[in-house]
Write an enzyme that holds these catalytic residues in place. Structure first.
Site, short mmCIF file in Angstrom:
data_model
loop_
_atom_site.label_atom_id
_atom_site.label_comp_id
_atom_site.label_asym_id
_atom_site.label_seq_id
_atom_site.Cartn_x
_atom_site.Cartn_y
_atom_site.Cartn_z
N GLU A 120 -5.48 19.85 60.33
CA GLU A 120 -4.88 20.17 61.52
C GLU A 120 -5.23 19.11 62.47
OE1 GLU A 120 -5.30 24.17 63.11
OE2 GLU A 120 -4.09 25.28 61.27
N HIS B 137 0.13 24.92 73.25
CA HIS B 137 0.44 24.68 72.09
C HIS B 137 1.87 23.97 72.01
CE1 HIS B 137 1.36 24.81 67.68
NE2 HIS B 137 0.04 25.46 67.39
N ARG C 21 -3.38 18.53 70.92
CA ARG C 21 -2.40 19.27 71.35
C ARG C 21 -2.13 18.86 72.75
NH1 ARG C 21 -4.50 25.09 69.07
NH2 ARG C 21 -3.66 24.86 66.87
N HIS D 285 -1.31 28.78 75.11
CA HIS D 285 -1.60 29.20 73.63
C HIS D 285 -3.22 29.77 73.77
CE1 HIS D 285 -1.98 29.64 69.60
NE2 HIS D 285 -2.81 28.81 69.44
N ARG E 22 -9.69 22.65 72.79
CA ARG E 22 -10.33 23.35 71.51
C ARG E 22 -9.81 22.44 70.28
NH1 ARG E 22 -7.68 27.65 68.07
NH2 ARG E 22 -6.01 27.12 69.29
#
Length: 555
Positions: free
Chosen positions: A123, A237, A282, A343, A378
């Site tokens: 990811e 997100h 992100r 998100h 994050r």
């Protein structure tokens, strides 16, 4: 044990060592990690099984492969956190993660396998494939395993449909909660309270979160005097389903990890100028998409899955495939329309390495907490692991002394307030919707002082009016030995009023945090301060003043 929803029997007032508020992954794991000799009350606002944890698709990050290491996982986390991670918290997370994976497997969780070992995917911002998964429904698999164990524990009572309205503070210690249990309002005492209420994505119109993720835990902790930190860092997100008539459904980043690419209406990449393109962090991808949408005067871009083997999509991402097809989009032969959505919240109730807040007896675990792991942004799939690692600290929880009062039964008190009219209840719901739209416009992917200042003045005037509401003010009149029964219409109105007030309190706190940070970093981007400033590698005004003072003396 599970108490049936809509039970007419009130919860005992002084039976409890620990009250856990919230029944997602953080709350459930906390209950299982607490010592088995403690009497634990798990309060769940929902009557259903909805939670952000259950909706989590991607997976759980942990070092399990030979080509990976704790140092690499820590380095990726720190880099994503953009200078604001707490190194000790990050170190604890990455080192304890494999043990948490073993714990889950012992509890019965079955991760996807590849060649007789745990399967991993890649990811954004991860340098190695370290995200473990259960197809594209990892959160659901995790929560279901934990729920099965909770309901077999005799020392735990799980109550659905019970909303915490306020924390009880006595002598600067957290000593229990006030609850709205069906139509009944009353107090419950305990020796400690653990907030596991989740984040605040539902403050925004566009979000991947369920309705209860409205920052309620932040408002409860703030009213109780606990320190709140880093609220300005909200992760948007990049890829939520954006289709007329469809809910804002998360399209997992794991798809891009497996080879999916973003395309705009002209067939070009909206992230072509980013160093890691589709797998950049992100915040970068979200801003690039928003700019592209603005430039092209559209409300979405496309996610093209046709670079992934169709059999792999069917096998690995059945939930996403099914949900898209439900709304008339077939990802196997057309692009998925996507756009950014709120998100995850990196900030929250400030906690130490033992999940303890600055208010004695009050703990926080999961997205409601600011542990220092995530910093300003994050790293994908660190969040579920954060729940597990910090929940384990509850095995050594420090409880307040036993309360010095005799046991007694609650008396029933008639409490008459005129029922609101249906149109008055509708107005409250409309104000919540309006607040969500204003949050998206003024506190979304990009922010600036002018818009935020106007919004702050507006919402402060609004909350001043709300504070005069008779029904809300009634909460302060309930004594510990009383139980108040509300009419059905007043119950509905109170639920909405609590939701509105908590959202207003949390939004004001968020606004002040965003106005405070005069730079752009991680999940916080300001049009009027678009650059990152080394001096702002801090969390509070006091830390900033100390930095400036040191620089002044040095010069």
């Amino acid at each position: 044990m599970l108490r049936p929803p809509f039970s007419q029997k009130p919860i005992p007032i002084n039976n409890w060592d620990v009250i856990v508020v919230g029944a997602g992954a953080a709350g459930l794991m906390t209950c299982l990690e607490l010592p088995a000799n403690l009497k634990v009350l798990l309060l769940n606002r929902n009557t259903s099984k909805v939670s952000s944890s259950r909706w989590a698709q991607g997976g759980i990050a942990s070092v399990v492969r030979q080509d990976d290491s704790f140092d690499l996982h820590a380095e990726d986390t720190l880099k994503a956190g953009d200078g604001l991670c707490d190194f000790q918290a990050v170190e604890m997370l990455v080192k304890e993660a494999p043990g948490c994976v073993d714990r889950l497997q012992n509890l019965g969780m079955i991760f996807d396998q590849s060649s007789d070992q745990l399967a991993t995917t890649l990811e954004a911002a991860h340098s190695r494939r370290r995200v473990l998964h259960v197809k594209d429904r990892t959160g659901r698999a995790l929560v279901e395993v934990l729920e099965d164990h909770i309901e077999n524990q005799k020392n735990i009572l799980h109550c659905r449909g019970v909303r915490v309205t306020e924390l009880l503070i006595e002598n600067n210690e957290c000593r229990g909660v006030q609850v709205l249990d069906g139509a009944n309002l009353y107090w419950i005492k305990s020796r400690a309270v653990v907030l596991a209420t989740g984040g605040g994505g539902h403050l925004f119109t566009n979000t991947t979160n369920p309705a209860q993720s409205s920052g309620e835990g932040i408002a409860l902790a703030w009213k109780a005097g606990a320190a709140i930190e880093d609220l300005e860092f909200v992760q948007f997100h990049p890829t939520a389903l954006k289709f007329y008539g469809a809910p804002c459904f998360l399209i997992s980043e794991a798809l891009r990890g497996e080879g999916a690419i973003l395309v705009d209406k002209n067939g070009e990449s909206p992230v072509k100028n980013l160093e890691n393109r589709d797998l950049a962090s992100r915040d970068q991808v979200s801003r690039a998409i928003m700019k592209n949408m603005h430039d092209n005067n559209v409300d979405h871009v496309g996610l093209d899955l046709r670079y992934i083997d169709p059999e792999k999509i069917v096998e690995r991402f059945p939930t996403i495939l099914s949900r898209c097809q439900d709304y008339g989009v077939n990802p196997l032969n057309e692009v998925i329309p996507v756009a950014p959505a709120a998100h995850y919240w990196m900030g929250g109730v400030k906690t130490d390495l033992n999940a303890s807040s600055t208010r004695k007896g009050l703990y926080a675990v999961g997205e409601v907490a600011s542990t220092g792991v995530h910093g300003a942004n994050r790293l994908a799939s660190n969040s579920l692991m954060e729940c597990l690692v910090f929940a384990r600290k509850m095995s050594s929880i420090v409880l307040n002394d036993l309360s010095k009062f005799e046991k007694f039964d609650r008396s029933f008190q008639e409490f008459y307030i005129e029922d609101p009219k249906e149109d008055q209840i509708s107005i409250i719901a409309e104000k919540i919707d309006e607040l969500r739209k204003l949050c998206w416009l003024n506190l979304g992917v990009s922010r600036n002082k002018v818009n935020m200042s106007k919004f702050l003045n507006y919402i402060q005037n609004d909350i001043d009016k709300l504070n005069k509401n008779d029904l809300l003010n009634s909460l302060e009149k309930i004594k510990f030995d009383q139980k108040i029964k509300l009419s059905e219409r007043n119950r509905r109105a109170l639920n909405l009023l609590l939701d509105l007030k908590n959202r207003q309190i949390t939004t004001i706190t968020l606004l002040k945090a965003c106005l405070f940070r005069e730079e752009s970093r991680g999940g916080h981007y300001r049009d009027d301060f678009p650059d990152k400033d080394k001096n702002w590698e801090c969390h509070t005004r006091q830390q900033l003043d100390q930095k400036i003072q040191k620089r002044f003396i040095k010069n």
